[in-house]
Design a protein around this motif. Structure first.
Motif, PDB file in Angstrom:
ATOM      1  N   LYS A 208       2.226  -4.363 -15.340  1.00  0.00           N
ATOM      2  CA  LYS A 208       1.326  -5.499 -15.437  1.00  0.00           C
ATOM      3  C   LYS A 208       0.124  -5.320 -14.515  1.00  0.00           C
ATOM      4  CE  LYS A 208       5.141  -8.644 -16.478  1.00  0.00           C
ATOM      5  NZ  LYS A 208       5.880  -9.847 -16.039  1.00  0.00           N
ATOM      6  N   ARG A 209      -1.066  -5.524 -15.117  1.00  0.00           N
ATOM      7  CA  ARG A 209      -2.331  -5.486 -14.379  1.00  0.00           C
ATOM      8  C   ARG A 209      -2.496  -4.188 -13.587  1.00  0.00           C
ATOM      9  NH1 ARG A 209      -3.444 -10.855 -11.132  1.00  0.00           N
ATOM     10  NH2 ARG A 209      -5.356  -9.657 -10.744  1.00  0.00           N
ATOM     11  N   VAL A 210      -2.044  -3.088 -14.171  1.00  0.00           N
ATOM     12  CA  VAL A 210      -2.261  -1.777 -13.560  1.00  0.00           C
ATOM     13  C   VAL A 210      -3.552  -1.206 -14.115  1.00  0.00           C
ATOM     14  CG1 VAL A 210      -1.363   0.553 -13.243  1.00  0.00           C
ATOM     15  CG2 VAL A 210       0.209  -1.399 -13.273  1.00  0.00           C
TER      16      VAL A 210
ATOM     17  N   ASN B  84     -11.852  -7.902  -2.524  1.00  0.00           N
ATOM     18  CA  ASN B  84     -12.175  -9.241  -3.039  1.00  0.00           C
ATOM     19  C   ASN B  84     -11.124 -10.281  -2.654  1.00  0.00           C
ATOM     20  OD1 ASN B  84     -14.522  -8.296  -4.186  1.00  0.00           O
ATOM     21  ND2 ASN B  84     -13.673  -8.089  -6.258  1.00  0.00           N
ATOM     22  N   GLY B  85     -10.685 -10.237  -1.403  1.00  0.00           N
ATOM     23  CA  GLY B  85      -9.720 -11.214  -0.911  1.00  0.00           C
ATOM     24  C   GLY B  85      -8.293 -10.980  -1.371  1.00  0.00           C
ATOM     25  N   GLN B  86      -8.058  -9.854  -2.048  1.00  0.00           N
ATOM     26  CA  GLN B  86      -6.725  -9.518  -2.523  1.00  0.00           C
ATOM     27  C   GLN B  86      -6.268  -8.223  -1.885  1.00  0.00           C
ATOM     28  OE1 GLN B  86      -6.847  -9.502  -6.897  1.00  0.00           O
ATOM     29  NE2 GLN B  86      -4.934 -10.642  -6.866  1.00  0.00           N
ATOM     30  N   THR B  87      -4.959  -8.098  -1.728  1.00  0.00           N
ATOM     31  CA  THR B  87      -4.403  -6.838  -1.256  1.00  0.00           C
ATOM     32  C   THR B  87      -3.979  -6.021  -2.457  1.00  0.00           C
ATOM     33  OG1 THR B  87      -3.603  -7.847   0.792  1.00  0.00           O
ATOM     34  CG2 THR B  87      -2.630  -5.756   0.170  1.00  0.00           C
ATOM     35  N   MET B  88      -4.534  -4.809  -2.530  1.00  0.00           N
ATOM     36  CA  MET B  88      -4.253  -3.930  -3.659  1.00  0.00           C
ATOM     37  C   MET B  88      -3.312  -2.814  -3.217  1.00  0.00           C
ATOM     38  SD  MET B  88      -5.902  -5.019  -6.297  1.00  0.00           S
ATOM     39  CE  MET B  88      -7.323  -5.998  -6.820  1.00  0.00           C
ATOM     40  N   LEU B  89      -2.351  -2.535  -4.083  1.00  0.00           N
ATOM     41  CA  LEU B  89      -1.465  -1.396  -3.876  1.00  0.00           C
ATOM     42  C   LEU B  89      -2.064  -0.222  -4.626  1.00  0.00           C
ATOM     43  CD1 LEU B  89       1.302  -0.623  -2.611  1.00  0.00           C
ATOM     44  CD2 LEU B  89       2.326  -1.106  -4.832  1.00  0.00           C
ATOM     45  N   LEU B  90      -2.381   0.884  -3.920  1.00  0.00           N
ATOM     46  CA  LEU B  90      -3.061   2.039  -4.509  1.00  0.00           C
ATOM     47  C   LEU B  90      -2.162   3.264  -4.476  1.00  0.00           C
ATOM     48  CD1 LEU B  90      -6.665   1.833  -2.994  1.00  0.00           C
ATOM     49  CD2 LEU B  90      -5.924   1.125  -5.235  1.00  0.00           C
ATOM     50  N   SER B  91      -2.226   4.018  -5.562  1.00  0.00           N
ATOM     51  CA  SER B  91      -1.572   5.321  -5.612  1.00  0.00           C
ATOM     52  C   SER B  91      -2.607   6.332  -6.088  1.00  0.00           C
ATOM     53  CB  SER B  91      -0.374   5.289  -6.571  1.00  0.00           C
ATOM     54  OG  SER B  91       0.184   6.580  -6.708  1.00  0.00           O
TER      55      SER B  91
ATOM     56  N   PRO C 196     -12.328  18.545 -10.247  1.00  0.00           N
ATOM     57  CA  PRO C 196     -12.234  18.183  -8.818  1.00  0.00           C
ATOM     58  C   PRO C 196     -12.322  16.672  -8.599  1.00  0.00           C
ATOM     59  CG  PRO C 196     -14.437  18.960  -9.299  1.00  0.00           C
ATOM     60  CD  PRO C 196     -13.660  19.110 -10.577  1.00  0.00           C
ATOM     61  N   TRP C 197     -11.490  15.947  -9.313  1.00  0.00           N
ATOM     62  CA  TRP C 197     -11.489  14.503  -9.213  1.00  0.00           C
ATOM     63  C   TRP C 197     -10.148  14.027  -8.676  1.00  0.00           C
ATOM     64  CZ3 TRP C 197     -13.376  13.407 -14.882  1.00  0.00           C
ATOM     65  CH2 TRP C 197     -14.713  13.837 -15.002  1.00  0.00           C
ATOM     66  N   CYS C 198     -10.200  12.776  -8.240  1.00  0.00           N
ATOM     67  CA  CYS C 198      -8.961  12.135  -7.782  1.00  0.00           C
ATOM     68  C   CYS C 198      -8.700  10.920  -8.666  1.00  0.00           C
ATOM     69  CB  CYS C 198      -9.068  11.702  -6.318  1.00  0.00           C
ATOM     70  SG  CYS C 198      -7.532  10.985  -5.651  1.00  0.00           S
ATOM     71  N   LEU C 199      -7.490  10.847  -9.173  1.00  0.00           N
ATOM     72  CA  LEU C 199      -7.090   9.697  -9.977  1.00  0.00           C
ATOM     73  C   LEU C 199      -6.469   8.646  -9.050  1.00  0.00           C
ATOM     74  CD1 LEU C 199      -6.357   8.154 -12.600  1.00  0.00           C
ATOM     75  CD2 LEU C 199      -4.243   9.521 -12.659  1.00  0.00           C
ATOM     76  N   VAL C 200      -6.985   7.426  -9.118  1.00  0.00           N
ATOM     77  CA  VAL C 200      -6.469   6.321  -8.307  1.00  0.00           C
ATOM     78  C   VAL C 200      -6.009   5.202  -9.242  1.00  0.00           C
ATOM     79  CG1 VAL C 200      -6.940   4.631  -6.487  1.00  0.00           C
ATOM     80  CG2 VAL C 200      -8.044   6.882  -6.422  1.00  0.00           C
ATOM     81  N   MET C 201      -4.753   4.846  -9.139  1.00  0.00           N
ATOM     82  CA  MET C 201      -4.213   3.714  -9.896  1.00  0.00           C
ATOM     83  C   MET C 201      -3.948   2.573  -8.910  1.00  0.00           C
ATOM     84  SD  MET C 201      -4.208   4.999 -12.890  1.00  0.00           S
ATOM     85  CE  MET C 201      -3.402   3.652 -13.773  1.00  0.00           C
ATOM     86  N   TRP C 202      -4.304   1.378  -9.318  1.00  0.00           N
ATOM     87  CA  TRP C 202      -4.140   0.247  -8.418  1.00  0.00           C
ATOM     88  C   TRP C 202      -3.512  -0.930  -9.159  1.00  0.00           C
ATOM     89  CZ3 TRP C 202      -6.496  -4.244  -9.801  1.00  0.00           C
ATOM     90  CH2 TRP C 202      -7.573  -4.165 -10.684  1.00  0.00           C
ATOM     91  N   GLN C 203      -2.912  -1.809  -8.348  1.00  0.00           N
ATOM     92  CA  GLN C 203      -2.259  -3.014  -8.871  1.00  0.00           C
ATOM     93  C   GLN C 203      -2.238  -4.058  -7.754  1.00  0.00           C
ATOM     94  OE1 GLN C 203       1.937  -2.607  -9.765  1.00  0.00           O
ATOM     95  NE2 GLN C 203       1.855  -4.159 -11.379  1.00  0.00           N
ATOM     96  N   PRO C 204      -2.544  -5.323  -8.043  1.00  0.00           N
ATOM     97  CA  PRO C 204      -2.441  -6.358  -6.997  1.00  0.00           C
ATOM     98  C   PRO C 204      -1.015  -6.390  -6.429  1.00  0.00           C
ATOM     99  CG  PRO C 204      -3.601  -7.226  -8.907  1.00  0.00           C
ATOM    100  CD  PRO C 204      -3.069  -5.887  -9.313  1.00  0.00           C
TER     101      PRO C 204
END
Length: 581
Positions: A226-228, A271-278, A286-294
């Motif tokens: 959800k919301r990933v 934006n006032g939220q804590t995000m969990l990042l992987s 030469p890129w980095c993939l970042v996935m995030w979720q509140p």
């Protein structure tokens, strides 16, 4: 000191009973007793609750901490798994796009100088494979784009020989290149896939542009949970593919992962939220993939479980409190009932001991009363003789009144003795009144014991502290204590001995000592001296209850009885009482 009647280790305290108020003092007020049991119930309930709740609380906090760690770890592992899956998907996506471009070199009718229709055909094939392809160009060995199909026809015949990506592709052994996102000649954000083919000793290059929005859409449609959401950034920390609500293409990313770690999971504020990042670095580009979720979304299901656990624990604790309260309430009621009966038995025991003491004093009392009776009989006979005219004795009203006065004195003396005996024997409820310890000692010594000491030639010495204060005591009970100690002392010294009565003030305590010069006791006897039914007297001369009862009485007033004794030297029994309740 005296031969003993009772025991229990010196300084031991009796269990609370209805005859003791808080602080150990004996009371007669039923309201004080009820207040004591209310406080006892409250203290017992709180104590038991703490005994249960403290371990439960500690365990709850511990498991909550472990649960929180488990929630974080579970959410992190889930997001890391999603990121790894996405990395593999992107790797496959990029490989397919590269293969799609490579395949353009291999048709049998491939032309090194393609016409426009051929270029349009090539682009149509690429778009069928992926709608993200924007355009296509064919570059000759001189770096000139001699074929083009796409929305920017002005790029035909453009010179790419000085473009960084073209130089890197043609000068390095790798057969393809995927560029970072850039504006390029079209001034629109895009990234380029370029592949080279060595033909007749020269490198020909096919380049194609891909829309970054299409790549981001691919990221979101293949995300799990959800919301990933996710984004791509290059080594400079610029967005390569990103949701417009999260950032702008080619702008600086809110999070730049370290390059020395292949992958990790962390948290950031956005934006006032804590995000969990992987994040994880890609191999093809030469890129980095970042996935995030509140974080609240990642932890939501676990938090529901936590709330259920806390609610269940609260209900369990409440039920435990109710059960403990019911049990304590029942135990206290039962204790009140038992202690009431115990207090009645102790009162009967005190009274019985008084009667035993009176029996022991019967001989001395009989002698003491015989003296005034003899005087009365003698005076009565003398008056008869005075009234007999034959004897010729003086018989005037004055002489008769004089003899009657002697009879009155003897009667009052006998009455005083009997009143002292009755006051000692009479069974009364405990009553606290101000008492002078010295006077209580004198009541015992100069009353029923006086004649006994005189007959046995026992010397009584007094050493009273004039500053001894009055204490709140029950006088009858304290006379019983002192009489028991003095009786034991007189039995121990025998004829010709000495008893010393002493009072002292020490650190807020009144110390009343009864010392004798008797046979004394050894260490083993001293240890047993307060045990019920223990006695050093001959069989038939002691019940072994006097000192045990005395100890209970003194402890009921918040005090204690101390013992010092040496065989052949004597003993000292000291009653220690507090100056205030």
């Amino acid at each position: 000191m005296a031969q003993t009647e009772q025991t229990g280790p010196p300084g031991a305290h009796p269990s609370p009973s209805p005859s003791m108020a808080e602080g150990g003092y004996i009371y007669a007020d039923d309201s004080v007793r009820k207040k004591y049991y209310r406080r006892l119930k409250r203290a017992l309930t709180i104590g038991i609750l703490l005994a249960y709740l403290i371990p439960i609380t500690i365990l709850t906090l511990y498991f909550n901490h472990k649960f929180s760690e488990s929630v974080r770890e579970s959410a992190s592992l889930h997001l890391a798994a999603v990121t790894e899956n996405q990395r593999n998907s992107i790797a496959l996506y990029m490989q397919k796009r590269i293969v799609n471009v490579f395949n353009l070199f291999h048709p049998k009718d491939f032309n090194l100088t393609p016409i426009q229709d051929e270029m349009d055909y090539y682009l149509a094939n690429l778009v069928r494979a992926d709608a993200g392809f924007v355009d296509i160009g064919f570059i000759n060995p001189d770096g000139i784009q001699i074929g083009y199909s796409g929305p920017y026809p002005h790029l035909l015949n453009k010179d790419y020989s000085q473009e960084d990506w073209y130089v890197a592709l043609t000068t390095h052994p790798q057969s393809y290149i995927v560029t970072d996102l850039y504006l390029g000649l079209r001034r629109m954000p895009h990234f380029t896939i370029g592949v080279k083919q060595l033909i007749d000793g020269a490198y020909y290059v096919i380049r194609t542009s891909l829309d970054p929005d299409n790549l981001h859409a691919y990221l979101t449609t293949t995300s799990h949970g959800k919301r990933v959401d996710g984004f791509l950034i290059n080594r400079a920390g610029q967005y390569q593919a990103v949701d417009a609500d999260f950032g702008q293409l080619l702008s600086q990313a809110v999070f730049i992962p370290p390059m020395d770690r292949q992958s990790d999971v962390t948290e950031i504020a956005f934006n006032g939220q804590t995000m969990l990042l992987s994040y994880t670095w890609l191999k093809e580009v030469p890129w980095c993939l970042v996935m995030w979720q509140p974080r609240d979304v990642a932890f939501r299901e676990m938090e529901r479980i936590r709330v259920s656990m806390v609610t269940g624990s609260a209900i369990l604790v409440f039920m435990l409190m109710v059960v403990i309260w019911l049990i304590v309430n029942r135990v206290i009621r039962w204790t009140e009932y038992v202690e009431h009966d115990r207090a009645e038995l102790k009162t009967q025991l005190y009274h019985t001991h008084k009667l035993v003491a009176v029996g022991q004093l019967a001989g001395g009392v009989a002698h003491e009363i015989n003296n005034p009776l003899a005087i009365i009989a003698s005076e009565a006979g003398l008056i008869r003789d005075m009234l007999d005219e034959r004897l010729g004795l003086e018989c005037t009203p004055e002489t008769i009144i004089k003899e009657l006065d002697e009879i009155d004195k003897a009667v009052y003396r006998a009455k005083s003795i009997t009143m002292k005996i009755l006051s000692f024997v009479r069974r009364t409820d405990p009553k606290l009144v101000p008492c002078d310890i010295r006077q209580l000692l004198e009541d015992v010594v100069t009353g029923v014991k006086e004649q006994e000491f005189s007959v046995s030639n026992i010397t009584v010495e007094r050493d009273y502290d004039p500053n001894t204060p009055e204490l709140m005591l029950d006088p009858d009970l304290m006379r019983q204590v002192f009489l028991n100690l003095i009786n034991n002392a007189s039995d121990a010294v025998g004829e010709g001995g000495s008893i010393t009565l002493r009072t002292r003030m020490e650190d807020g305590w009144v110390r009343v000592s009864v010392a004798d010069t008797g046979v004394g006791m050894d260490a083993e006897q001293v240890q047993k001296v307060f045990m019920p039914f223990f006695t050093t007297k001959e069989v038939g001369k002691g019940t072994g209850l006097g000192l045990s009862i005395s100890q209970n009485i003194v402890e009921g007033f918040g005090g204690r009885i101390e013992v010092e004794s040496r065989p052949g030297v004597g003993s000292v029994f000291t009653v220690v009482l507090p100056t205030s309740s």
